[in-house]
Scaffold this motif. Sequence first.
Motif, PDB file in Angstrom:
ATOM      1  N   GLY B  10       0.973  -1.100   0.060  1.00 19.73           N
ATOM      2  CA  GLY B  10      -0.208  -0.041  -0.277  1.00 19.73           C
ATOM      3  C   GLY B  10       0.284   1.304  -0.344  1.00 19.73           C
ATOM      4  N   TYR B  11       0.404   2.094  -0.847  1.00 24.72           N
ATOM      5  CA  TYR B  11       1.225   3.755  -0.953  1.00 24.72           C
ATOM      6  C   TYR B  11       0.770   4.749   0.702  1.00 24.72           C
ATOM      7  N   GLY B  12       1.793   5.110   1.095  1.00 24.57           N
ATOM      8  CA  GLY B  12       0.792   5.869   2.805  1.00 24.57           C
ATOM      9  C   GLY B  12      -0.094   4.650   3.312  1.00 24.57           C
ATOM     10  N   GLY B  13      -0.152   3.337   3.487  1.00 25.01           N
ATOM     11  CA  GLY B  13      -1.025   2.642   4.424  1.00 25.01           C
ATOM     12  C   GLY B  13      -2.314   2.994   3.587  1.00 25.01           C
ATOM     13  N   ARG B  14      -2.095   3.462   2.644  1.00 20.28           N
ATOM     14  CA  ARG B  14      -3.553   2.715   2.064  1.00 20.28           C
ATOM     15  C   ARG B  14      -3.379   1.380   0.663  1.00 20.28           C
ATOM     16  N   GLU B  15      -3.827   0.170   1.653  1.00 18.36           N
ATOM     17  CA  GLU B  15      -3.992  -0.753   0.557  1.00 18.36           C
ATOM     18  C   GLU B  15      -4.245  -1.048  -0.638  1.00 18.36           C
ATOM     19  N   LEU B  16      -3.249  -1.367  -1.353  1.00 16.23           N
ATOM     20  CA  LEU B  16      -3.494  -1.401  -3.517  1.00 16.23           C
ATOM     21  C   LEU B  16      -3.393  -2.933  -3.663  1.00 16.23           C
ATOM     22  N   LEU B  17      -2.183  -3.804  -3.303  1.00  7.98           N
ATOM     23  CA  LEU B  17      -2.631  -5.001  -3.817  1.00  7.98           C
ATOM     24  C   LEU B  17      -2.401  -5.774  -2.023  1.00  7.98           C
ATOM     25  N   GLY B  34      -4.813  -6.193 -16.561  1.00  8.07           N
ATOM     26  CA  GLY B  34      -5.966  -5.643 -14.629  1.00  8.07           C
ATOM     27  C   GLY B  34      -5.671  -4.104 -15.525  1.00  8.07           C
ATOM     28  N   PRO B  35      -7.154  -3.401 -15.191  1.00  8.29           N
ATOM     29  CA  PRO B  35      -6.965  -2.333 -15.514  1.00  8.29           C
ATOM     30  C   PRO B  35      -6.056  -1.301 -15.094  1.00  8.29           C
ATOM     31  N   SER B  36      -6.053  -0.174 -15.867  1.00 10.02           N
ATOM     32  CA  SER B  36      -5.182   0.855 -15.392  1.00 10.02           C
ATOM     33  C   SER B  36      -5.554   1.550 -14.154  1.00 10.02           C
ATOM     34  N   GLY B  37      -4.207   1.483 -12.705  1.00 11.34           N
ATOM     35  CA  GLY B  37      -4.566   1.874 -12.067  1.00 11.34           C
ATOM     36  C   GLY B  37      -4.486   1.066 -10.721  1.00 11.34           C
ATOM     37  N   THR B  38      -4.358  -0.565 -11.239  1.00 12.98           N
ATOM     38  CA  THR B  38      -5.605  -1.515 -10.458  1.00 12.98           C
ATOM     39  C   THR B  38      -3.604  -1.742 -10.090  1.00 12.98           C
ATOM     40  N   GLY B  39      -2.317  -2.083 -10.342  1.00 14.18           N
ATOM     41  CA  GLY B  39      -0.695  -1.930  -9.273  1.00 14.18           C
ATOM     42  C   GLY B  39      -0.326  -2.647 -10.454  1.00 14.18           C
ATOM     43  N   LYS B  40      -0.566  -2.717 -11.296  1.00 13.25           N
ATOM     44  CA  LYS B  40       0.395  -3.610 -12.654  1.00 13.25           C
ATOM     45  C   LYS B  40       1.961  -3.314 -12.556  1.00 13.25           C
ATOM     46  N   THR B  41       1.990  -1.754 -12.807  1.00 14.71           N
ATOM     47  CA  THR B  41       3.735  -1.148 -12.320  1.00 14.71           C
ATOM     48  C   THR B  41       3.810  -1.957 -11.037  1.00 14.71           C
ATOM     49  N   THR B  42       3.072  -1.134  -9.518  1.00 13.14           N
ATOM     50  CA  THR B  42       3.413  -1.590  -8.263  1.00 13.14           C
ATOM     51  C   THR B  42       3.715  -3.133  -8.075  1.00 13.14           C
ATOM     52  N   PHE B  43       3.128  -4.066  -8.670  1.00 14.44           N
ATOM     53  CA  PHE B  43       3.547  -5.545  -8.600  1.00 14.44           C
ATOM     54  C   PHE B  43       4.919  -6.126  -9.442  1.00 14.44           C
ATOM     55  N   HIS B  84      11.188  -0.623 -18.813  1.00 13.18           N
ATOM     56  CA  HIS B  84      10.530   0.161 -17.610  1.00 13.18           C
ATOM     57  C   HIS B  84       9.424   0.986 -18.946  1.00 13.18           C
ATOM     58  N   GLN B  85       8.243   1.213 -17.797  1.00 14.44           N
ATOM     59  CA  GLN B  85       7.109   2.173 -18.599  1.00 14.44           C
ATOM     60  C   GLN B  85       7.883   2.975 -19.206  1.00 14.44           C
ATOM     61  N   ASP B  86       8.196   3.615 -18.888  1.00  9.27           N
ATOM     62  CA  ASP B  86       8.541   4.749 -19.147  1.00  9.27           C
ATOM     63  C   ASP B  86      10.551   5.287 -19.343  1.00  9.27           C
TER      64      ASP B  86
HETATM   65  N1  LIG Z   1       4.517   6.050  -5.632  1.00  6.74           N
HETATM   66  C1  LIG Z   1       3.205   6.392  -5.118  1.00  6.74           C
HETATM   67  N2  LIG Z   1       2.882   7.141  -4.125  1.00  6.74           N
HETATM   68  C2  LIG Z   1       1.522   7.074  -4.506  1.00  6.74           C
HETATM   69  N3  LIG Z   1       0.261   7.056  -4.708  1.00  6.74           N
HETATM   70  C3  LIG Z   1       0.433   6.171  -6.007  1.00  6.74           C
HETATM   71  C4  LIG Z   1       2.226   6.228  -6.606  1.00  6.74           C
HETATM   72  N4  LIG Z   1       2.908   5.070  -7.562  1.00  6.74           N
HETATM   73  C5  LIG Z   1       1.789   4.486  -8.128  1.00  6.74           C
HETATM   74  N5  LIG Z   1       0.685   5.170  -7.026  1.00  6.74           N
HETATM   75  C6  LIG Z   1      -0.579   4.337  -6.774  1.00  6.74           C
HETATM   76  O1  LIG Z   1      -1.297   3.165  -7.165  1.00  6.74           O
HETATM   77  C7  LIG Z   1      -2.230   2.376  -7.917  1.00  6.74           C
HETATM   78  C8  LIG Z   1      -1.496   1.935  -8.579  1.00  6.74           C
HETATM   79  O2  LIG Z   1      -0.329   1.973  -9.462  1.00  6.74           O
HETATM   80  P1  LIG Z   1      -0.070   1.662 -10.722  1.00  6.74           P
HETATM   81  O3  LIG Z   1       0.997   0.006  -9.962  1.00  6.74           O
HETATM   82  O4  LIG Z   1       1.356   2.313 -11.651  1.00  6.74           O
HETATM   83  O5  LIG Z   1      -0.982   0.677 -12.050  1.00  6.74           O
HETATM   84  P2  LIG Z   1      -0.703   0.317 -13.582  1.00  6.74           P
HETATM   85  O6  LIG Z   1       0.185   0.175 -13.528  1.00  6.74           O
HETATM   86  O7  LIG Z   1      -2.227  -0.838 -12.934  1.00  6.74           O
HETATM   87  O8  LIG Z   1      -1.540   1.999 -13.782  1.00  6.74           O
HETATM   88  C9  LIG Z   1      -2.410   4.094  -8.806  1.00  6.74           C
HETATM   89  O9  LIG Z   1      -3.201   4.595  -7.832  1.00  6.74           O
HETATM   90  C10 LIG Z   1      -1.335   5.201  -8.627  1.00  6.74           C
HETATM   91  O10 LIG Z   1      -1.882   6.362  -8.592  1.00  6.74           O
END
Ligand SMILES: Nc1ncnc2c1ncn2[C@@H]1O[C@H](COP(=O)(O)OP(=O)(O)O)[C@@H](O)[C@H]1O
Lengths: 299, 223
Positions: B10-17, B34-43, B84-86
């Motif tokens: 979770g970023y800053g306490g808010r659980e993402l995965l 998974g849809p955009s913003g679901t946490g693929k990059t995070t995974f 990397h994505q970018d």
């Molecule tokens: N460094 C960060 N700090 C806070 N929130 C983040 C950060 N990076 C990503 N997020 C949030 O985490 C969620 C998932 O991001 P991401 O993993 O990039 O998703 P995806 O790659 O599936 O589009 C998004 O809502 C994004 O705003």
Amino acid sequence: MKTILLPFLNFSESTSGRVVPPSGFTAQLTVITSAAMAFLAVFALALSMATGRLAERWGNELARGSTVRISAPAEQVDAQVAAALKVLETTPGVAAARLLSEEEETLLLEPWFGPDLPLDTLPLPALIDVQETSDGFDAEGLRLRLAGEAPGAVLDDHSRWRKPLLRAAERLRFLGVLSLILIAGVTGGMITLAANAALAANGQVIRTLRLVGATDRFIAGAFVRRFTLRGLSGALIGTFLGMIAVALLPSADEAGSFLTGLGFVGAQWLWPLAIPVLAALVAFAATRVAASQTLRRLM
Amino acid sequence: MIEFHDAGYGYGGRELLTEMSLTLAPGSFHFLTGPSGTGKTTFLKLCYRELQATAGRVSIFDEDTRGMERDDVAQLRRRIGVVHQDCQFLDHLSVAENVALPLTVSGQPRDDGDLSDLLSWVGLSEQINARPPELSGGERQRAALARAVIMSPDVILADEPTGNVDWEMSLRLLQLLIELNRMGKTVVIATHDLHLIRQAKSQVAARVLRISNRRIQQSGADL
Ligand SMILES: Nc1ncnc2c1ncn2[C@@H]1O[C@H](COP(=O)(O)OP(=O)(O)O)[C@@H](O)[C@H]1O
Ligand SMILES: [Mg+2]
């Protein structure tokens, strides 16, 4: 490293050195500041060396020699000189005593009053140069005996004015060394600031390097190499210019005053060559510390 | 190769995965979707320890990522190639220097013959001396792929490699990744392009990991 002001520093770096992009103006500023500091360091070093020589000379020349000065009405001078010489001959601890000629006296006074001293019009006292043995003589006893035999005779054992001069020379030398330390400190501080600015400006580059597996050591090394080279090349220029400036100072003989003895003598000319080495070391250490701190903070 | 044990982030306490338990076996080929913003990059960031799991545990090459020193992480990155994505290039260096960057930072000699073979494999022979900003989207992705494989890593993670390229270029990139998998590399591709996944399935035994409701769901052949 590409520079506009200093194109001859345009040496090629290996790829590992070039992973950090060149930073034109900051780079030049670092080189120029380092050059200015080295220039100042040359003078501080020259001051320390000159005062060191001066202190040594005064210490050596004056410690052994004393004078007896005889001021008396013209017709009594010769008699009193003879009496004083006799007293001195029989004083234990006196190796030799000799009346100075007028020319010698002029030479002695010239450094203090200049060459155009109108000797004939000044009522100069007669001077007897006294060489001590290594044991020395009892100044108080000699003074008393001279007062009895030659009332116009005054024993001047130099220590009275030698000591404050020596102290002044030593103080000056200390100030010169202190200046060198301050210059090194300022250089270190300046390089730390420049390195920190460079690290902060290259946050994205550092992140990318990390992503492809660069260790902190590698990243720090790229910055350290760069700033060490800048510190070194600036200091080389500054030292070179400083040495020329010192070499071009008017020589002591020409000006005829002991204050112009600022400079290096013989092998002392090698000392300023340590300045660029020192500057490189300071730059190396400062960048190393700045980089390791910043890299640990930047996760 | 890479194992998740009840891991969460979770970023800053808010659980993402959350509650992720899975294994990426050596030589496997996975899509992460998974849809955009679901946490693929995070995974993926958890997979190369750009991020550390905030719950549970992630092991990479049988090593728990929680206790790793900074230098261990650097060593780890040399065994995992990431697109990397970018892209993340150094714009002041040429394409060739960027592709060879992993060699440079690990102090390994750069063989110019191998480098030009690699660049012609991804079709960038013409762009060797170009700067990254001069490249098109597809060229950037291929240069990023070349950089990801230059250390001959065991694992290749590609984050939306076909994100902003046309279909033809997408297929070409997919082909390169399939070739790498046939050479024994473990491949993970994050994408939301279902056509691409269908295309791959005809050539390689690909598994699909879908992020939904903050969890990873593994699906086999069903699409
Ligand atoms: N460094 C960060 N700090 C806070 N929130 C983040 C950060 N990076 C990503 N997020 C949030 O985490 C969620 C998932 O991001 P991401 O993993 O990039 O998703 P995806 O790659 O599936 O589009 C998004 O809502 C994004 O705003
Ligand atoms: Mg993403």
